[in-house]
Design an enzyme around this catalytic site. Structure first.
Site, PDB file in Angstrom:
ATOM      1  N   HIS A 195      -8.481   7.675  -1.640  1.00 52.65           N
ATOM      2  CA  HIS A 195      -7.384   7.221  -0.806  1.00 52.65           C
ATOM      3  C   HIS A 195      -6.119   6.974  -1.650  1.00 52.65           C
ATOM      4  CE1 HIS A 195      -6.346   4.557   2.931  1.00 52.65           C
ATOM      5  NE2 HIS A 195      -5.255   4.954   2.326  1.00 52.65           N
ATOM      6  N   HIS A 245       0.848  -1.189   0.000  1.00 51.97           N
ATOM      7  CA  HIS A 245       0.000   0.000   0.000  1.00 51.97           C
ATOM      8  C   HIS A 245       0.884   1.240   0.000  1.00 51.97           C
ATOM      9  CE1 HIS A 245      -2.949   2.968   0.852  1.00 51.97           C
ATOM     10  NE2 HIS A 245      -2.585   3.159   2.093  1.00 51.97           N
ATOM     11  N   TYR A 259       7.284 -14.490 -23.326  1.00 55.65           N
ATOM     12  CA  TYR A 259       8.175 -13.390 -22.953  1.00 55.65           C
ATOM     13  C   TYR A 259       9.185 -13.894 -21.928  1.00 55.65           C
ATOM     14  CZ  TYR A 259       9.594  -8.804 -21.154  1.00 55.65           C
ATOM     15  OH  TYR A 259      10.311  -7.706 -20.757  1.00 55.65           O
ATOM     16  N   HIS A 262       0.895   5.785  -1.119  1.00 55.80           N
ATOM     17  CA  HIS A 262       0.203   6.977  -1.612  1.00 55.80           C
ATOM     18  C   HIS A 262       1.006   7.543  -2.777  1.00 55.80           C
ATOM     19  CE1 HIS A 262      -2.341   7.808   2.239  1.00 55.80           C
ATOM     20  NE2 HIS A 262      -2.079   6.531   2.125  1.00 55.80           N
ATOM     21  N   ASP A 307       0.532  -5.413 -20.270  1.00 55.74           N
ATOM     22  CA  ASP A 307       1.561  -6.393 -19.905  1.00 55.74           C
ATOM     23  C   ASP A 307       1.407  -6.886 -18.462  1.00 55.74           C
ATOM     24  OD1 ASP A 307       2.964  -6.567 -22.312  1.00 55.74           O
ATOM     25  OD2 ASP A 307       4.333  -4.931 -21.812  1.00 55.74           O
TER      26      ASP A 307
END
Lengths: 234, 234, 234, 234
Positions: free
Chosen positions: C168, C94, C226, C96, C119
């Site tokens: 958020h 998480h 890939y 910001h 991708d």
């Protein structure tokens, strides 16, 4: 064998990363030895920090691996198609550099808004057509090369050393691998500046033909006078 | 000969690159010794990393190379025209720094939106007229200087130490080469901030005359009280 | 005990800070050992510079601290709710980070505008519903996890390894802590590029299903080609 | 004398520069010792690289220099006015950081668009009135403090630790000099993110009161539970 080419291609790939034009393994540079037709290219999915010249993959003119255990970049068929059609190109660079990618994703060519652009790209940076389902579903990477080549009908790839693949990102090139990275860096800065320009003035049109000619031709071609060359020297 | 001037001009060019205002060889700084009329300027197309004082080109007042094997910047005639007309200017800097170039490419002057701007530029940062075909096709670099000089009719170049050349980018200046780089750095930040300002509020007008006077004059002129100077000291 | 997990989670948290995705203590990474159900997570409000593996907090499957004096991240209940519901996820991150947060604050999903996005994210990056007063006032962090889980009804979290929590910022994940940071870095770049895309062309729509399939599936799943894997190898 | 205060203020000024919130001498941090009323502040126009604790200027409660040859920041009367009126403030920071300055120049408050903002600023970041000719022409710096104080009628400066001075830039503060720099860094990131938010969605409104309360109060006040504090510990 082809040690110089491998080293040049390795250095060019690492420079991409040093200049922060790529993160992870999001880009690849190749170079070609025109006398033998051998192409050197970044291996697929290998981190730039770990790249050494011996990891660079060598391909014969038919695209077969000459030696080494690593697979070449998944974009290899695009590079090969460009080398087949753009005979004066010696190096090719593909990235997802943010500003050029913004324009590619918006499916818009970059108008020539100023002399920075005109110093390197002799006209707008073109954008390809959007690829069809058929072009995507079989031979996708080869077809990516083909839509670029088709877009350059009537254009000299040495005068316009890069393109935006619609919905994707830039391919750029030059006389060798280092020059391909240079074309990419210029394109990234040109793309960033053009975005600011249309934000300030959405009606802004391109510069005049006279200014485009002046700037492009003072750096390129037989009457160039920029840098330490004598007139006529390339 | 002119060792100090050469060193100052070399340092100023390198600072441009350290501050990331230029990539490749996209910029040049010069300085003038007003007593002899000698101008020192970056050689054309030489990388900043490779720059040393002995590579700086010295020119006599007529623009002839005094010594050394390198050619001066292709923008030299612009610099010389500015020195001829702006008698108090001691250093000049040209870049394609991204934010200032956005405004130059949009052919828009930068309004004085705040005190950051007013601390250094006593009014809007002007933009030149768009150059004509005739101005471009012969004596282009000299004519670039001329359109700048014409734009400054009625303006004091020491109060407005920079300009945007339409379709091109900024020229900025100051009492010496280092001050010219400072004017360039300020212009780059002012241009970036102004772009954000009009994005937030497209109707935003310039600050009041009173605030412009207050900020410019507390740093400049006989009643300045910013910094460690005594009032009246420049 | 769980030394490897602690080290991996510590390294991933530090990488967040090195990549400048966080300032201060604005982000947290966790990892889970699926065999024991033990979760390792950053302690709350501790600076990244000061982070060492022994400061990483270990939690049992019920969320109780196993050992050590430090409190876990205040966002821990969100992480735990995601681990309970997204069984193939091994690490969660998480932040910001600015560009992803711009979209989260605008309460807009990020359309799939290009192959960079395709991708890694197999479709738009979803945005949660705006949380209600009731969801905020009690068990806020748990309810944050719940609105994410609800938004993923019908979506495979391994195919869409991140989300924007409305008002958020982003949560992103992967098979382990390092992969969660990778999903976060990709999301940040995708968000930045998408913002440029809609600035250039406000009418731009997402890429075709064919192109989305092509790019996502050439990197993921049983036919991926890939990187250095053989077909069928994950 | 006041060695600790001087060192803290010196460190905070240098941090401003390290975090690239200022270039040249465009910013200043001060701190106050509430027991003696002594204020320590950056000297005017001195480069951050050259700053040492002994160069920090000490002022008595009436604003007179206690010792040392250097003049204090020209913004000192603004700082003093804020210390006189905001009794719980222990440090103040003024910059022209680009993103906060964009909003200040646009004369717009920054709405609380997300939890990043709500973690530090308990409501919008206010903007002052535009100063009048009279306020500018005499006691300008003192009047700058006065318009800030007037704008905070009904606001607690410890809950809203910063302001945008219209046409100018941010002032931010906290319990000491380091906290003032932290408030400035947060404001800069909040300003950048808010600009992106309104670009993506010009109609975006602020977050709910419930979300604002939740985020602000989980970090601040008697029921805070973020970080390593026990509930009730500040």
């Amino acid at each position: 064998m082809h040690d110089e080419l491998r080293k040049a291609v390795c250095d060019a790939n690492i420079q991409l990363w040093r200049e922060r034009l790529v993160i992870f393994s999001w880009g690849n540079v190749s170079g070609i030895d025109r006398s033998s037709g051998v192409v050197a290219i970044k291996p697929s999915g290998v981190a730039y920090e770990a790249l050494t010249p011996d990891k660079i993959v060598l391909l014969d003119p038919d695209g077969n691996i000459i030696e080494g255990p690593l697979k070449p970049s998944s974009d290899t068929p695009t590079h090969l198609e460009l080398y087949r059609n753009f005979k004066s190109v010696g190096g090719i660079c593909h990235t997802h550099s943010p500003n050029a990618t913004m324009w590619a994703q918006a499916c818009r060519e970059i108008p020539c808004f100023g002399t920075t652009h005109a110093d390197y790209y002799y006209g707008p940076v073109p954008v390809t057509e959007v690829m069809t389902k058929e072009q995507i579903e079989s031979d996708y990477e080869l077809n990516t090369g083909r839509v670029i080549v088709r877009r350059f009908a009537g254009l000299d790839p040495m005068e316009v050393p890069g393109v935006l693949v619609a919905n994707h990102g830039p391919f750029a090139w030059g006389r060798d691998a280092a020059a391909a990275v240079e074309s990419t860096m210029v394109l990234e800065q040109v793309a960033a500046t053009a975005l600011g320009t249309i934000t300030i003035n959405p009606e802004q049109g391109p510069i005049s033909e006279a200014l485009l000619d002046k700037h492009y031709l003072r750096k390129h071609g037989k009457n160039a006078y920029y840098g330490q060359r004598s007139p006529g020297e390339q």
